[in-house]
Design a protein around this motif. Structure first.
Motif, PDB file in Angstrom:
ATOM      1  N   GLU A   3      -2.379   6.043  11.134  1.00  0.00           N
ATOM      2  CA  GLU A   3      -3.828   5.801  11.210  1.00  0.00           C
ATOM      3  C   GLU A   3      -4.297   4.865  10.090  1.00  0.00           C
ATOM      4  O   GLU A   3      -5.244   4.097  10.252  1.00  0.00           O
ATOM      5  CB  GLU A   3      -4.611   7.121  11.136  1.00  0.00           C
ATOM      6  CG  GLU A   3      -4.376   8.040  12.330  1.00  0.00           C
ATOM      7  CD  GLU A   3      -5.048   9.411  12.169  1.00  0.00           C
ATOM      8  OE1 GLU A   3      -5.900   9.737  12.996  1.00  0.00           O
ATOM      9  OE2 GLU A   3      -4.701  10.153  11.227  1.00  0.00           O
ATOM     10  N   ILE A   4      -3.657   4.956   8.941  1.00  0.00           N
ATOM     11  CA  ILE A   4      -4.024   4.080   7.813  1.00  0.00           C
ATOM     12  C   ILE A   4      -3.480   2.672   8.024  1.00  0.00           C
ATOM     13  O   ILE A   4      -4.185   1.679   7.858  1.00  0.00           O
ATOM     14  CB  ILE A   4      -3.489   4.666   6.481  1.00  0.00           C
ATOM     15  CG1 ILE A   4      -4.115   6.041   6.213  1.00  0.00           C
ATOM     16  CG2 ILE A   4      -3.768   3.707   5.308  1.00  0.00           C
ATOM     17  CD1 ILE A   4      -3.498   6.798   5.043  1.00  0.00           C
ATOM     18  N   LYS A  59      -2.333   1.146  10.770  1.00  0.00           N
ATOM     19  CA  LYS A  59      -2.815   0.454  11.980  1.00  0.00           C
ATOM     20  C   LYS A  59      -4.050  -0.414  11.677  1.00  0.00           C
ATOM     21  O   LYS A  59      -4.070  -1.611  11.950  1.00  0.00           O
ATOM     22  CB  LYS A  59      -3.165   1.527  13.034  1.00  0.00           C
ATOM     23  CG  LYS A  59      -3.742   0.986  14.337  1.00  0.00           C
ATOM     24  CD  LYS A  59      -2.702   0.226  15.117  1.00  0.00           C
ATOM     25  CE  LYS A  59      -3.247  -0.233  16.475  1.00  0.00           C
ATOM     26  NZ  LYS A  59      -2.290  -1.180  17.108  1.00  0.00           N
ATOM     27  N   GLY A  60      -5.074   0.207  11.094  1.00  0.00           N
ATOM     28  CA  GLY A  60      -6.306  -0.528  10.799  1.00  0.00           C
ATOM     29  C   GLY A  60      -6.080  -1.628   9.777  1.00  0.00           C
ATOM     30  O   GLY A  60      -6.634  -2.721   9.881  1.00  0.00           O
ATOM     31  N   LEU A  61      -5.231  -1.346   8.818  1.00  0.00           N
ATOM     32  CA  LEU A  61      -4.968  -2.317   7.755  1.00  0.00           C
ATOM     33  C   LEU A  61      -4.265  -3.556   8.311  1.00  0.00           C
ATOM     34  O   LEU A  61      -4.625  -4.690   7.984  1.00  0.00           O
ATOM     35  CB  LEU A  61      -4.130  -1.657   6.661  1.00  0.00           C
ATOM     36  CG  LEU A  61      -3.834  -2.511   5.442  1.00  0.00           C
ATOM     37  CD1 LEU A  61      -5.121  -2.990   4.784  1.00  0.00           C
ATOM     38  CD2 LEU A  61      -2.982  -1.745   4.447  1.00  0.00           C
ATOM     39  N   LEU A 108       0.682  13.093   4.938  1.00  0.00           N
ATOM     40  CA  LEU A 108      -0.280  13.872   5.722  1.00  0.00           C
ATOM     41  C   LEU A 108      -0.760  15.102   4.962  1.00  0.00           C
ATOM     42  O   LEU A 108      -1.952  15.434   4.982  1.00  0.00           O
ATOM     43  CB  LEU A 108       0.368  14.276   7.051  1.00  0.00           C
ATOM     44  CG  LEU A 108      -0.529  15.017   8.040  1.00  0.00           C
ATOM     45  CD1 LEU A 108      -1.699  14.161   8.477  1.00  0.00           C
ATOM     46  CD2 LEU A 108       0.250  15.485   9.255  1.00  0.00           C
ATOM     47  N   ILE A 153       0.841  -1.201   0.000  1.00  0.00           N
ATOM     48  CA  ILE A 153       0.000   0.000   0.000  1.00  0.00           C
ATOM     49  C   ILE A 153       0.875   1.250   0.000  1.00  0.00           C
ATOM     50  O   ILE A 153       1.967   1.247   0.561  1.00  0.00           O
ATOM     51  CB  ILE A 153      -0.969   0.022   1.203  1.00  0.00           C
ATOM     52  CG1 ILE A 153      -1.970   1.179   1.035  1.00  0.00           C
ATOM     53  CG2 ILE A 153      -0.211   0.143   2.517  1.00  0.00           C
ATOM     54  CD1 ILE A 153      -3.129   1.132   1.981  1.00  0.00           C
ATOM     55  N   ILE A 200      -7.499  19.474   1.183  1.00  0.00           N
ATOM     56  CA  ILE A 200      -7.569  18.621   2.365  1.00  0.00           C
ATOM     57  C   ILE A 200      -7.397  19.502   3.604  1.00  0.00           C
ATOM     58  O   ILE A 200      -6.514  20.357   3.633  1.00  0.00           O
ATOM     59  CB  ILE A 200      -6.438  17.575   2.300  1.00  0.00           C
ATOM     60  CG1 ILE A 200      -6.575  16.727   1.033  1.00  0.00           C
ATOM     61  CG2 ILE A 200      -6.416  16.703   3.543  1.00  0.00           C
ATOM     62  CD1 ILE A 200      -7.900  16.044   0.880  1.00  0.00           C
ATOM     63  N   PRO A 202       0.286   4.822   1.322  1.00  0.00           N
ATOM     64  CA  PRO A 202      -0.727   5.582   2.068  1.00  0.00           C
ATOM     65  C   PRO A 202      -0.746   7.071   1.763  1.00  0.00           C
ATOM     66  O   PRO A 202      -1.666   7.764   2.193  1.00  0.00           O
ATOM     67  CB  PRO A 202      -0.326   5.331   3.528  1.00  0.00           C
ATOM     68  CG  PRO A 202       1.129   5.009   3.476  1.00  0.00           C
ATOM     69  CD  PRO A 202       1.388   4.345   2.163  1.00  0.00           C
ATOM     70  N   ALA A 245      -8.567  12.381   2.650  1.00  0.00           N
ATOM     71  CA  ALA A 245      -8.687  11.650   1.391  1.00  0.00           C
ATOM     72  C   ALA A 245      -7.687  10.506   1.349  1.00  0.00           C
ATOM     73  O   ALA A 245      -6.605  10.598   1.922  1.00  0.00           O
ATOM     74  CB  ALA A 245      -8.432  12.583   0.209  1.00  0.00           C
ATOM     75  N   THR A 249      -3.338  13.827   2.322  1.00  0.00           N
ATOM     76  CA  THR A 249      -4.445  12.965   2.749  1.00  0.00           C
ATOM     77  C   THR A 249      -5.145  13.527   3.979  1.00  0.00           C
ATOM     78  O   THR A 249      -6.305  13.199   4.228  1.00  0.00           O
ATOM     79  CB  THR A 249      -3.953  11.544   3.116  1.00  0.00           C
ATOM     80  OG1 THR A 249      -3.076  11.647   4.239  1.00  0.00           O
ATOM     81  CG2 THR A 249      -3.230  10.898   1.952  1.00  0.00           C
ATOM     82  N   GLY A 250      -4.433  14.321   4.775  1.00  0.00           N
ATOM     83  CA  GLY A 250      -4.986  14.787   6.040  1.00  0.00           C
ATOM     84  C   GLY A 250      -4.973  13.718   7.118  1.00  0.00           C
ATOM     85  O   GLY A 250      -5.490  13.914   8.215  1.00  0.00           O
ATOM     86  N   ILE A 251      -4.409  12.549   6.794  1.00  0.00           N
ATOM     87  CA  ILE A 251      -4.435  11.386   7.692  1.00  0.00           C
ATOM     88  C   ILE A 251      -2.997  10.955   7.990  1.00  0.00           C
ATOM     89  O   ILE A 251      -2.169  10.881   7.080  1.00  0.00           O
ATOM     90  CB  ILE A 251      -5.177  10.191   7.030  1.00  0.00           C
ATOM     91  CG1 ILE A 251      -6.491  10.662   6.389  1.00  0.00           C
ATOM     92  CG2 ILE A 251      -5.413   9.077   8.022  1.00  0.00           C
ATOM     93  CD1 ILE A 251      -7.161   9.597   5.518  1.00  0.00           C
ATOM     94  N   GLU A 252      -2.699  10.675   9.266  1.00  0.00           N
ATOM     95  CA  GLU A 252      -1.388  10.131   9.613  1.00  0.00           C
ATOM     96  C   GLU A 252      -1.206   8.772   8.947  1.00  0.00           C
ATOM     97  O   GLU A 252      -2.133   7.950   8.943  1.00  0.00           O
ATOM     98  CB  GLU A 252      -1.280   9.903  11.135  1.00  0.00           C
ATOM     99  CG  GLU A 252      -1.440  11.122  11.977  1.00  0.00           C
ATOM    100  CD  GLU A 252      -0.139  11.906  12.098  1.00  0.00           C
ATOM    101  OE1 GLU A 252       0.857  11.514  11.453  1.00  0.00           O
ATOM    102  OE2 GLU A 252      -0.133  12.900  12.814  1.00  0.00           O
TER     103      GLU A 252
END
Lengths: 294, 294, 294, 294
Positions: A164-165, A167-169, A155, A150, D128, A152, D149, A158-161
């Motif tokens: 955070e991506i 971990k869930g995966l 930041l 992947i 974003i 990812p 995103a 995407t606005g996402i750490e």
């Protein structure tokens, strides 16, 4: 102490020089192996908390393969280097997974910023097998490892750490190891596109360029995290300070320089003119290394 | 005198400072116009051989539009800037061609090296009409200008001087003007991706980065050559020297620094971290300017 | 007769089928060589005007190397194919140039349209030497051939005929041979990304897709023009007609189908889903072939 | 019934035609609104299980905006269309989230396959804000919505189902809505790059091209899933069948054609020649729509 480099071997050098150490840093073990005129392998092992504190990196082994003119070599030399890097990577991976254990490759960085696009481009060159093993097992050798990947993003887009991506995966697909690929910052002009650092201590995305993020480590993800990185940028302070040293200006005040650059919101990077081309070449080499090793 | 910048306005400043001039440089005329809080237009006119010798640039007018944060503006501000640049470009073009005269746009630089890819990307955004006028005149307003474009590539990837490509082409298709688009080197951090220089004096491809090539000028091509450029890189020496000045290190020896960098075959460039994105934005703005003006 | 294919070998098949010929077409010579389970070489030689008229292609030799699953092969198979194609190309080149004669490579097609980007991408993978031989002869073996390259773009984005660009360039730099690389149209699904056609009869840019342009040939340029092409698209009529034949619909009226598609201004192309990836792979293979051969 | 299209409005037409219905399909509501000479909005509402079964799509509203020549319009027309699409999207979004609720945008598809790259490219054009709101709230208006995103890639290059990536991410960052952007398959040549479908029923990644994957819906993710898609490809069967109908061949056996194509492992797509350019234009338009609406 501000290191401005992601490379453990450079941090060791800086620390020893700054502290005028002749012996090894307490809590650090260091080995060097000259493989040929153009290839050198160094191993920095951070043994304990004392070493961690000195180098501001996690306990564990950091292997660096330095190649002279890696970005301009013959096919034969390339094959040799792919072999050497594959061997080093294999040694580290074999500590953590056995033959068929699933590996998740994480291509870090920003595809749309050339010097930061290495992770994305390596992923493009890796053979992915997880979906074939899962949905079409008849088309694949049953001894083959399950590999997924992947990218990812970063930041800023995407606005996402990244954490955070991932971990869930990791919780969903349960790989036995994460292998993160990243562009690094170095403080040595010679190492840009010429060095490969491998470690099994995890990674802090964006770690070398001042905007630290939540780390990807065995502690945070509950699976071992091996990291492979290649330096692709210097920071601006490095080039100023290095040049002054070359000019024998002894009275350089490093802190002053960095302060001034920061104050002026100086968000520039220094790369070789040929960085676009070098990133392509490096991502093919590392792609081959991963296909060999996994 | 080694200027390390393609911008006439910067060369003027450097020259005056180095020669401690309070008056204007003999053979040079200078005007400044503040259009708003964020937009400034300067005009450096090199009047004669004396001015040419001082600034090492050809006789003629060099207009620079400096925009604060050009790379991070609202749509409205963008429209305003497109208007201003279009006006400046129109003034210069109208000296050389009338309404329907054919113009050949030359997108200089290397598509595969991000900071040098501006010319190629602008061409992608320009509306080409020559083939429609020639083969399908029924589909186009007869008052429309005939516009063609070429991206000749760079010597390093073609093995051919830009001049060798353009010379034959101009002879074959006989445009009334050449409009060359290029990335420039600046010596000012603030100008990177924030300035536009327009001149009607032609261009020396690769001029600012030490590997000078045969020039594209009215003398060499027999048609007027207007050039529009945007600075996208600093050279390494600039950043070292600028930083030292910010640190009030008076004893900096510029020549020594440049010598050392050259000696160490230091082929690095300095760009903003966001250069990929900035080049995209700039090439859309300049594309709009050309579509407006031509 | 409307062939809707750039491949001489397909035109021969179509012509013989349409005319129910059991013997060879008068004015055409045909040879087939099976090199392995997966590799077949065919040679269509157009001998005279009669052959030219039948196949609507210029007199000369058209060699086609068909490879089963060229886009999905092992490194070893790839090396073997590179060898075979290099040999075929060498045979043709050696008729026209001797060891050190300068060759100009022309990468035809549109970089920004994936199936048409092959020529541009091959050029990116070729080692260019002309500028080194010219400006830095000390850095290159004196027996080395002088190689230059240009990607002229397409009429739709430049407004200029390819011929207009190449004509002037050939006159200026005087190569001894032009080697043109292009994407082709095929009428066979199996050939897409699986065949290589080499000829020494020149090329008509855009020839297979109805918008014919001025040709690049020895007559028009005064130097021999060798062409190497790979089919990357089918046209829409082909797929309709082929499918109907597979369904044993005997009453298909080809002309009617083509008329209807044209009438509806049906400007669509048919490509494999994986065309982006295939173009990358093909351009590396052809890059290696050129570096081997030249 | 095999629809070979992702567009609800096309499925309705096919179903009615196949079943020779003059009235509306039971369980389906249909409305049409002509906004101008070139813009038409249609609304297919699937009301219950009967409608779901007929159209093989989930219960809910599917709005389609058809624009004639969307890929070739003036700036003014573009602004008008952005307004219309923004209004339609806003109507649907406002059913599910209020002003500041966090939205996660999911850019579906494969960046490295041109006709499938729309989702990735739209994400590149969206502003974003989540990280700014979280880490630097001082730099952003407190009334601003939090937007993040991700581009998860496709199963073939990641080995991971899109659902497996998004599921964990939604649980970690807890957005109030998912907005998925995707390329669609259409069965109408006119709709390629000319239509926008918006629905609030979720999405089945890869749904239209036979390799169905785990769905992204409110049931599976526990947050509402709005989908916006643009058709970028036809499948091969469509073009064969459509052409035959244009030729008035009444005896076409659709099933036979599809079987033969499948049997021959015919993995081809049909796109406009200008698809690269169209994808760029569409992703800017949709980027503007999202920036307007969110």
């Amino acid at each position: 102490m501000l290191f401005r480099t992601d490379m453990a071997v450079e941090r060791r050098d800086i620390y020893r020089e700054a502290n005028k150490l002749e012996d090894e840093i307490p809590g650090v073990d260091y080995k060097e192996e000259i493989l040929s005129d153009t290839i050198k392998v160094t191993r920095v092992k951070i043994l304990d908390e004392q070493g961690e504190k000195a180098l501001q990196k996690k306990k564990g082994l950091y292997t660096t393969i330095d190649v002279k003119k890696l970005n301009n070599i013959t096919t034969e030399e390339e094959d040799k280097i792919i072999d050497i890097v594959s061997n080093e990577l294999r040694k580290i991976i074999e500590k953590h997974v056995v033959k068929q254990d699933e590996v998740l490759i994480v291509g870090l960085g920003n595809l749309y910023s050339t010097p930061d696009s290495l992770g994305n481009k390596v992923v493009k060159n890796v053979e992915i097998t997880r979906h074939v093993k899962k949905y079409f097992p008849q088309f694949i050798d049953s001894g083959e490892r399950s590999i997924s990947a992947i990218c990812p993003g970063v930041l800023g887009t995407t606005g996402i750490e990244t954490y955070e991506i991932i971990k869930g995966l990791v919780e969903n697909i349960k790989p036995k190891m994460v292998l993160a690929i990243d562009s690094l910052a170095s403080k040595s002009i010679e190492r840009i596109s010429n060095s490969i650092q491998i470690s099994d201590t995890g990674i802090v995305p964006g770690g070398g360029v001042s905007n630290a993020r939540q780390e990807l480590t065995e502690e945070s993800l509950n699976v071992p995290v091996v990291a492979l990185g290649i330096p692709t940028t210097l920071d601006a302070a490095t080039i100023v300070i290095d040049t002054l040293k070359m000019c024998n200006q002894q009275n350089v005040n490093e802190k002053d320089i960095i302060d001034k650059l920061t104050l002026n919101n100086f968000n520039f990077i220094v790369t070789p003119k040929e960085i676009d081309e070098q990133i392509e070449a490096m991502s093919e080499i590392i792609g081959d290394v991963l296909n060999n090793t996994l």
